[in-house]
Scaffold this motif. Sequence first.
Motif, short mmCIF file in Angstrom:
data_model
loop_
_atom_site.label_atom_id
_atom_site.label_comp_id
_atom_site.label_asym_id
_atom_site.label_seq_id
_atom_site.Cartn_x
_atom_site.Cartn_y
_atom_site.Cartn_z
N LEU A 17 0.68 -1.05 -0.28
CA LEU A 17 -0.03 -0.34 0.04
C LEU A 17 0.68 1.10 -0.48
O LEU A 17 0.27 2.10 -0.54
CB LEU A 17 -1.01 -0.10 1.06
CG LEU A 17 -1.93 -1.22 1.28
CD1 LEU A 17 -2.59 -1.28 2.43
CD2 LEU A 17 -3.20 -0.62 0.72
N ASN A 18 2.00 1.21 0.56
CA ASN A 18 3.05 2.17 1.57
C ASN A 18 3.43 2.45 -0.29
O ASN A 18 3.39 4.53 -0.84
CB ASN A 18 3.63 2.29 2.10
CG ASN A 18 3.36 2.34 3.51
OD1 ASN A 18 2.17 2.66 3.44
ND2 ASN A 18 3.89 2.36 4.05
N TYR A 19 3.96 1.43 -1.23
CA TYR A 19 5.18 1.42 -2.24
C TYR A 19 4.02 2.46 -3.16
O TYR A 19 4.01 2.95 -4.15
CB TYR A 19 5.56 -0.09 -2.86
CG TYR A 19 6.35 0.31 -4.06
CD1 TYR A 19 7.21 0.60 -3.77
CD2 TYR A 19 5.39 0.42 -5.13
CE1 TYR A 19 7.98 0.92 -4.92
CE2 TYR A 19 6.73 0.23 -6.61
CZ TYR A 19 7.44 0.60 -6.24
OH TYR A 19 8.26 0.53 -7.33
N ILE A 20 2.32 1.38 -3.86
CA ILE A 20 1.57 2.36 -4.02
C ILE A 20 1.46 3.86 -4.27
O ILE A 20 1.55 4.27 -5.29
CB ILE A 20 0.57 1.60 -4.28
CG1 ILE A 20 0.73 -0.18 -5.00
CG2 ILE A 20 -0.66 2.58 -5.54
CD1 ILE A 20 -0.70 -1.24 -4.67
N ASN A 21 1.17 4.40 -3.09
CA ASN A 21 0.49 5.33 -2.65
C ASN A 21 2.27 6.31 -3.22
O ASN A 21 2.21 7.00 -3.82
CB ASN A 21 0.52 5.72 -0.95
CG ASN A 21 -1.13 4.86 -1.21
OD1 ASN A 21 -2.34 6.09 -1.64
ND2 ASN A 21 -1.16 4.39 -0.59
#
Length: 289
Positions: free
Chosen positions: A196-200
């Motif tokens: 989730l963090n990487y995508i955002n």
Amino acid sequence: MQNRKMVIINNSVECVHSSSSEMASYNIENTNSRHNRQNLKFHFHEVYEVYLLLNGEITYHSEAISKKLERGDLILCSPYSFHCTQLMGECDYERVVINIDRSALQTVCTGDTDLSKCFDNVNGGINLYRLSEAETEKFVKISDMLAYETETGGYGSDAMINAYLTELMVLINRHATAEVVNPDGSAMPEIVLKTLNYINEHLTEEVSLDAIGEALHHNGDYISRRFRESTFLTISQYMTAKRIIMAEKLLMQGTSPTEACFSCGFNNYTHFARTFKEVTGSSPREFRR
């Protein structure tokens, strides 16, 4: 078996006090009447959401937190925050869910009283509070009176609706000065949180499963499978939804549809326009107007 009472207030506020007996599943509480969003487990609204649990074994998930709820737990969800509720077993489940359009909430604010303050982000757009039993009973009483005035539509109902909505938001904001309830350790696997963090962080870039796997030092297929198990979304569905959220915000700020398209990571306007309409119910140009 389900007992459900839904009230539409001036087409900009929805108040739902419902109870049901259900088998364990992820329950969808998408009550935004303005657009019919895709029926996703991990979902978002364009409106403020107030959620009060009255009975049931429920875990509430967002991108940042996970919390097993108790009676009196009050969740305030800001627009565009991903979230879902999970029933932990076969049980009676009772809750009050109120969705409030941003413009409607501003209508009951005054120069000295900002009733949207309680939604100020603490945990990724989700704030948790625990009401006392007296506060819980008062909350239910006000919301039921709000429903009654809307259903009867008698003389002065519009004034009473605004009065009860104001009283409810004052109750919430007064309690919001208390300490926010600390969430449990996240039920999301660490690999999903990292995804989730990487995508955002790379939302406007060309993101592939191979790139995510390389960055997180895991097999891409493993990441994809764990992500779907936890969110009930594919990585592609999540990325698309987040990009549409970004596009909506840009359009509301006056950005042209074409500029919004390429600023949000889409590389084809036709695909962007078609996807935007599927998610929001209107074209980018219609939404901007």
